[in-house]
Design a protein around this motif. Structure first.
Motif, PDB file in Angstrom:
ATOM      1  N   UNK A 295     -93.807  22.885  17.318  1.00 54.39           N
ATOM      2  CA  UNK A 295     -93.250  21.807  18.132  1.00 54.39           C
ATOM      3  C   UNK A 295     -93.100  20.519  17.316  1.00 54.39           C
ATOM      4  N   UNK A 296     -94.073  20.235  16.464  1.00 58.01           N
ATOM      5  CA  UNK A 296     -94.000  19.041  15.628  1.00 58.01           C
ATOM      6  C   UNK A 296     -92.858  19.139  14.618  1.00 58.01           C
ATOM      7  N   UNK A 297     -92.711  20.287  13.986  1.00 54.03           N
ATOM      8  CA  UNK A 297     -91.656  20.478  12.988  1.00 54.03           C
ATOM      9  C   UNK A 297     -90.282  20.439  13.649  1.00 54.03           C
ATOM     10  N   UNK A 298     -90.175  21.094  14.781  1.00 55.64           N
ATOM     11  CA  UNK A 298     -88.906  21.105  15.516  1.00 55.64           C
ATOM     12  C   UNK A 298     -88.518  19.686  15.933  1.00 55.64           C
ATOM     13  N   UNK A 299     -89.489  18.928  16.382  1.00 56.62           N
ATOM     14  CA  UNK A 299     -89.242  17.540  16.782  1.00 56.62           C
ATOM     15  C   UNK A 299     -88.840  16.675  15.601  1.00 56.62           C
ATOM     16  N   UNK A 300     -89.501  16.865  14.477  1.00 52.72           N
ATOM     17  CA  UNK A 300     -89.166  16.088  13.279  1.00 52.72           C
ATOM     18  C   UNK A 300     -87.746  16.401  12.817  1.00 52.72           C
ATOM     19  N   UNK A 301     -87.363  17.665  12.916  1.00 53.94           N
ATOM     20  CA  UNK A 301     -86.008  18.060  12.524  1.00 53.94           C
ATOM     21  C   UNK A 301     -84.968  17.422  13.428  1.00 53.94           C
ATOM     22  N   UNK A 302     -85.224  17.467  14.727  1.00 55.50           N
ATOM     23  CA  UNK A 302     -84.302  16.850  15.689  1.00 55.50           C
ATOM     24  C   UNK A 302     -84.201  15.351  15.450  1.00 55.50           C
ATOM     25  N   UNK A 303     -85.332  14.737  15.202  1.00 55.70           N
ATOM     26  CA  UNK A 303     -85.360  13.293  14.988  1.00 55.70           C
ATOM     27  C   UNK A 303     -84.558  12.925  13.737  1.00 55.70           C
ATOM     28  N   UNK A 304     -84.746  13.656  12.660  1.00 50.41           N
ATOM     29  CA  UNK A 304     -84.025  13.381  11.418  1.00 50.41           C
ATOM     30  C   UNK A 304     -82.529  13.606  11.591  1.00 50.41           C
TER      31      UNK A 304
ATOM     32  N   UNK B 271     -79.618  10.747  11.288  1.00 52.40           N
ATOM     33  CA  UNK B 271     -78.550  10.865  10.298  1.00 52.40           C
ATOM     34  C   UNK B 271     -77.169  10.866  10.952  1.00 52.40           C
ATOM     35  N   UNK B 272     -77.096  11.377  12.174  1.00 51.31           N
ATOM     36  CA  UNK B 272     -75.818  11.405  12.885  1.00 51.31           C
ATOM     37  C   UNK B 272     -75.578  10.143  13.713  1.00 51.31           C
ATOM     38  N   UNK B 273     -76.600   9.308  13.808  1.00 55.47           N
ATOM     39  CA  UNK B 273     -76.479   8.110  14.630  1.00 55.47           C
ATOM     40  C   UNK B 273     -76.586   8.415  16.115  1.00 55.47           C
TER      41      UNK B 273
END
Length: 57
Positions: free
Chosen positions: A12-21, A25-27
């Protein structure tokens, strides 16, 4: 902390970090906020499991 719960929290933490990044990056503020929420949820789940382990011993 059971292995399943630990893995679930980390995923869940990794998935969240990926979504956040990706959101940053896409604004896309909504996606970034959703990722941050997911990261926090995973962190809270991990903290809860660690607290349960601390009181077991």
């Amino acid at each position: 902390m059971t292995a399943g719960e630990k893995a679930r929290a980390k995923i869940e933490q990794v998935k969240g970090a990926s979504k956040q990044a990706l959101g940053r990056s896409l604004g896309n503020d909504r996606l970034a906020a959703e990722g941050q929420t997911e990261r926090n949820t995973g962190g809270a789940r991990e903290a809860r499991e660690k607290a349960k382990d601390a009181f077991k011993h």
